[in-house]
Motif scaffolding. Structure first.
Motif, PDB file in Angstrom:
ATOM      1  N   MET A  55       5.814   6.622  -7.964  1.00 30.52           N
ATOM      2  CA  MET A  55       6.882   5.623  -7.926  1.00 30.52           C
ATOM      3  C   MET A  55       7.186   5.034  -9.299  1.00 30.52           C
ATOM      4  N   PHE A  62       0.832   7.518  -4.833  1.00 29.85           N
ATOM      5  CA  PHE A  62       2.056   6.755  -4.608  1.00 29.85           C
ATOM      6  C   PHE A  62       2.445   5.969  -5.866  1.00 29.85           C
ATOM      7  N   HIS A  84       0.838  -1.206   0.000  1.00 27.54           N
ATOM      8  CA  HIS A  84       0.000   0.000   0.000  1.00 27.54           C
ATOM      9  C   HIS A  84       0.867   1.249   0.000  1.00 27.54           C
ATOM     10  N   GLY A  85       0.231   2.397  -0.209  1.00 22.69           N
ATOM     11  CA  GLY A  85       0.938   3.667  -0.196  1.00 22.69           C
ATOM     12  C   GLY A  85       0.453   4.629   0.867  1.00 22.69           C
ATOM     13  N   SER A 122       5.380   4.768   3.900  1.00 26.79           N
ATOM     14  CA  SER A 122       5.566   5.141   2.499  1.00 26.79           C
ATOM     15  C   SER A 122       6.857   5.928   2.289  1.00 26.79           C
ATOM     16  N   LEU A 182       0.257  -4.865  -4.599  1.00 26.95           N
ATOM     17  CA  LEU A 182      -0.560  -4.007  -3.739  1.00 26.95           C
ATOM     18  C   LEU A 182      -1.864  -4.708  -3.391  1.00 26.95           C
ATOM     19  N   ARG A 234       9.867   4.960  -0.308  1.00 22.41           N
ATOM     20  CA  ARG A 234      10.396   5.906  -1.296  1.00 22.41           C
ATOM     21  C   ARG A 234      11.911   5.993  -1.223  1.00 22.41           C
ATOM     22  N   ASN A 291      -4.206   8.378  -1.661  1.00 26.13           N
ATOM     23  CA  ASN A 291      -2.781   8.321  -1.311  1.00 26.13           C
ATOM     24  C   ASN A 291      -2.088   7.185  -2.062  1.00 26.13           C
ATOM     25  N   LEU A 292      -2.785   6.047  -2.176  1.00 28.33           N
ATOM     26  CA  LEU A 292      -2.233   4.912  -2.912  1.00 28.33           C
ATOM     27  C   LEU A 292      -2.049   5.265  -4.387  1.00 28.33           C
TER      28      LEU A 292
END
Length: 448
Positions: A326, A322, A266-267, A281, A304, A285, A318-319
């Motif tokens: 990424m 992310f 997850h993010g 997260s 995920l 990163r 947020n996911l």
């Protein structure tokens, strides 16, 4: 007598299946893929998520009908479903003659012999403690075609993520001694494997339980010394366990593919905490940035989960942010599967299946855009590829590059009238892309 062995689930389960085939071959059994020709059926099951559980149950029921009709003499169930639901299988499916737990696959020949000779109404059960020391360097019958092989370096897991049943069905983390792994790898290469794919529930923690420190870098260096081995690929690397030493070994040793599978799940920091993950997260990163700085051409794969209990719209956004930031090279998404006897199953705010699916689809659509753009950037590059096979009725071959793990990533398609052999390495120039796959043409000379 002929045995049908059906292997379900992950590549780690496949290694167990290959070990069982080796044990049975030693006892004089032969094998068939045709259920109508089999005397005995062995089903190596999975129960990681609901879909896998259903597939395993349906396969057992299908083969049970053959047993009921007298077409097969014995039905053996092994693997994770057998470990987790032994009582239910014994009670509900009377056609099952033996149930073998995940730590007792070496009992397969005895179980079959007992099943063929016994008249007992109840299924025989063969189980060992889940902390039993795993063994390496066991004779296996390869099912991957022989040009690549999985090398399982450890068994079990200690992470205890809140959604996962693996510690309950596979036990605590236990590394296989390095000498046994190197000996097994040498045999696999002697038998034709050009690529070894290291697997475990978590590869990056290898050796901590045996040697008091993480020894994956040392194991990799030993494996790199095996002649005729071309590629080493590492799967299932928990991000928090990736060390500078591991990164430096990957940079230094040319046989190690610049590829890592890093399941981050997850993010959103709130959801990661609810999942019982050891990273946030920000740390993910930083690890990804370090990998890309040190190994600029590294290919990163991740998985995920969408729809985890309590996942809000904000968590999901947020996911998405992310994933967008990424730009993972490879990405798979599971919808959250409620597994009994896990902490997550008892959490409030369970989401509806349609929400989970909708969010999964949204992530995959975003990743598809990222993957398309990445594939387009590959055009013009020269890569080494391993031939996987010929396209039927065409002058074309299917291949994989260092960026492609078998069965989970994409392929490279090569048009040529030249005769190529499965497992051969060739140099290819990328000329185009189609969805997740690449298209290329042979350079002047093979690398072999």
């Amino acid at each position: 007598m002929k045995i049908l062995l059906v292997s379900l689930g992950c590549d780690k389960n496949l290694v167990d299946s290959e070990v069982m085939l080796g044990l049975l071959a030693k006892e004089g059994y032969t094998f068939t893929d045709d259920e109508t020709q089999a005397d005995i059926a062995v089903i190596n099951t999975c129960c990681f998520i609901n879909d896998a559980k259903e597939e395993s149950i349906n396969t057992i029921l299908e083969i049970a009908e053959l047993k009921k009709a007298g077409q097969i003499k014995a039905l053996i169930v092994t693997g994770c479903l057998a470990q987790r639901y032994q009582e239910e299988i014994q009670k509900e499916i009377e056609e099952v003659d033996a149930i073998i737990g995940t730590a007792a696959i070496d009992k397969i020949a005895s179980a079959i012999e007992d099943a063929l000779n016994a008249n007992a109404a109840d299924a025989g059960k063969y189980f060992e403690p889940l902390d039993r020391k795993p063994a390496g360097n066991r004779k296996r019958i390869m099912t991957t075609g022989g040009h690549f092989a999985y090398l399982k370096i450890a068994e079990g897991c200690d992470k205890n993520c809140t959604y996962c049943v693996i510690p309950k069905v596979r036990g605590p983390y236990r590394s296989i001694p390095m000498e046994e792994l190197v000996a097994e790898a040498e045999v696999l290469v002697q038998e034709g494997a050009k690529e070894l794919i290291l697997v475990a529930q978590e590869t990056t923690l290898y050796g901590k339980d045996l040697y008091g420190e993480k020894m994956l870098p040392a194991l990799l260096e030993r494996l790199c010394g095996i002649k005729k081995l071309r590629w080493i690929r590492i799967l299932y690397c928990y991000p928090e366990e990736i060390t500078d030493e591991l990164i430096q070994v990957m940079k230094r040793e040319s046989k190690i593919c610049h590829y890592l599978d890093i399941p981050v799940q997850h993010g959103s920091d709130r959801i990661l905490k609810r999942m019982g993950r050891r990273t946030d997260s920000g740390e993910i990163r930083r690890i990804v940035e370090k990998l890309r700085e040190n190994i600029p051409d590294i290919c990163l794969r991740t998985t995920l989960i969408t729809g985890f209990p309590g996942e809000t719209e904000e968590d999901f956004e947020n996911l998405m942010d992310f994933v967008d930031e990424m730009e993972f090279d490879r990405l798979g998404v599971f919808t959250y599967s409620m597994e009994e006897d896990t902490p997550a199953a008892a959490m409030p705010d369970q989401l509806e299946e349609d929400i989970k699916e909708e969010r999964r689809n949204a992530v995959m659509e975003l990743q598809q855009e990222i993957a398309y753009e990445a594939a387009e950037r590959m055009v013009g590059r020269k890569l080494t590829a391993m031939i996987e096979g010929k396209v039927a009725d065409e002058d074309a071959y299917v291949a994989r590059t260092y960026k492609d793990a078998p069965n989970v990533d994409g392929y490279l398609f090569i048009s040529t009238d030249r005769q190529l052999i499965t497992g051969e390495f060739v140099d290819v120039r990328i000329t185009g892309s189609y969805e997740y796959d690449l298209i290329g043409e042979l350079c002047d000379e093979s690398t072999e």
